[in-house]
Scaffold this motif. Structure first.
Motif, short mmCIF file in Angstrom:
data_model
loop_
_atom_site.label_atom_id
_atom_site.label_comp_id
_atom_site.label_asym_id
_atom_site.label_seq_id
_atom_site.Cartn_x
_atom_site.Cartn_y
_atom_site.Cartn_z
N LYS A 15 -2.84 -3.23 -6.74
CA LYS A 15 -3.07 -3.93 -5.49
C LYS A 15 -3.79 -5.24 -5.73
O LYS A 15 -3.45 -6.28 -5.14
CB LYS A 15 -3.88 -3.04 -4.55
CG LYS A 15 -4.15 -3.64 -3.19
CD LYS A 15 -4.92 -2.64 -2.33
CE LYS A 15 -5.19 -3.22 -0.94
NZ LYS A 15 -5.95 -2.25 -0.09
N GLU A 16 -4.80 -5.23 -6.58
CA GLU A 16 -5.55 -6.45 -6.87
C GLU A 16 -4.67 -7.48 -7.57
O GLU A 16 -4.68 -8.67 -7.22
CB GLU A 16 -6.77 -6.12 -7.74
CG GLU A 16 -7.69 -7.30 -7.99
CD GLU A 16 -8.93 -6.91 -8.76
OE1 GLU A 16 -9.84 -7.75 -8.87
OE2 GLU A 16 -9.00 -5.76 -9.25
N GLY A 35 -2.01 -8.96 -5.18
CA GLY A 35 -2.61 -9.94 -4.27
C GLY A 35 -2.80 -11.28 -4.94
O GLY A 35 -2.51 -12.34 -4.35
N TRP A 77 -4.11 -11.59 1.92
CA TRP A 77 -4.06 -11.37 0.47
C TRP A 77 -5.46 -11.43 -0.15
O TRP A 77 -5.78 -10.63 -1.03
CB TRP A 77 -3.15 -12.41 -0.19
CG TRP A 77 -1.71 -12.25 0.20
CD1 TRP A 77 -1.07 -11.09 0.52
CD2 TRP A 77 -0.74 -13.29 0.33
NE1 TRP A 77 0.24 -11.33 0.84
CE2 TRP A 77 0.48 -12.68 0.73
CE3 TRP A 77 -0.75 -14.67 0.15
CZ2 TRP A 77 1.64 -13.39 0.94
CZ3 TRP A 77 0.42 -15.40 0.37
CH2 TRP A 77 1.60 -14.77 0.76
N SER A 97 -7.06 -8.22 0.62
CA SER A 97 -6.50 -7.15 -0.21
C SER A 97 -7.12 -7.19 -1.61
O SER A 97 -7.47 -6.14 -2.17
CB SER A 97 -4.98 -7.31 -0.29
OG SER A 97 -4.42 -6.35 -1.16
N VAL A 98 -7.26 -8.39 -2.16
CA VAL A 98 -7.87 -8.54 -3.48
C VAL A 98 -9.33 -8.08 -3.44
O VAL A 98 -9.80 -7.38 -4.35
CB VAL A 98 -7.77 -9.99 -3.97
CG1 VAL A 98 -8.59 -10.19 -5.25
CG2 VAL A 98 -6.33 -10.39 -4.22
#
Length: 266
Positions: free
Chosen positions: A87-88, A91, A173, A176-177
């Motif tokens: 996920k990181e 993003g 984004w 999310s990061v």
């Protein structure tokens, strides 16, 4: 401190981890068997066979529950860590793709800063965060690089309708990061507690030792069966350790490869 021993075992090279987590239980089984044969006579083993087998079955059932608890918990830690890492990285990748949307000479300096911020954050994760996570003491060493990243993207003012619409997604984004970053840095707090590891080790030793309290007919066959049981117990322990600490070890289950790729953003 409560995860110091399991973390140290997980951090060992693969060959050393196998020797300790699998070899040691086998040695314990053989030594304990030798001691039992020296202390008790075949008649005493035979007399205790029926009752011992029933009690051993009870101990095995407890071990099965504890082993399942450890493996499920360790798998959850690994899966969560893997998803958080993806996920990181995804993003950051989307942020990198958005840079060229801000085209034109007016945004030349901003584009350079955005790309530099992505490279700087990825480099900080690899050089600062990763060694700390491997040591089991995560610290937000990349915080300054992350703040630079957020300012580079959130402080930008788009001029066209497409750029302004994209800025809304950029905020998502960045969020999310940030969420994935916090999850990655807190992975140690999600590891199995020291009491669970103590329970796993205690029950494992009980399974290895308790099998010698009743005779198996041939001593050679009994030693062979004891070694196989110890091998299974050690293998379960090794898998649980590797899954519970996915960022440590040689090789580790999770590596900073995605961030190494992002360091090449241009």
């Amino acid at each position: 401190m409560d995860i110091l021993l399991p973390h140290s075992l997980a951090a060992l090279p693969a060959w050393a981890g196998i020797i300790i987590t699998i070899g040691v239980p086998v040695v314990i089984a053989l030594v304990f068997g030798r001691a039992m044969y020296a202390l008790f006579t075949p008649h005493e083993f035979a007399t205790n066979a029926t009752v011992g087998a029933v009690k051993y079955g009870f101990v095995v059932e407890i071990y099965a529950v504890v082993a399942a608890l450890a493996l499920v918990g360790a798998w959850d830690t690994y899966q969560t860590s893997r998803d958080t890492l993806q996920k990181e990285a995804s993003g950051l990748y989307m942020l990198a793709l958005s840079v060229d949307t801000f085209n034109g000479p007016d945004f030349a300096e901003a584009r350079n800063e955005m790309r530099a911020a992505i490279r700087g954050y990825a480099a900080s994760v690899v050089s600062d965060d990763w060694p700390a996570m491997q040591a089991g003491t995560p610290n937000p060493a990349s915080d300054a690089a992350f703040q630079r990243l957020t300012r580079a993207f959130l402080d930008l003012d788009g001029t066209s309708s497409g750029q302004q619409a994209l800025q809304q997604k950029i905020g998502d984004w960045i969020g999310s990061v940030a969420e994935a970053r916090i999850g990655r840095l807190s992975v140690t707090s999600r590891s199995l507690a020291g009491l669970i590891w103590m329970l796993v080790i205690t029950v494992s030793v009980a399974v290895i030792a308790f099998q010698w309290f009743f005779n198996g007919g041939s001593a050679t066959m009994h030693y062979a069966m004891g070694s196989v049981i110890a091998l299974i117990v050690g293998s379960v322990l090794l898998v649980a350790l590797k899954l519970a600490f996915p960022y440590v070890g040689d090789p580790a289950l999770l590596t900073p490869r995605p961030f190494l790729a992002l360091m090449e953003v241009s």
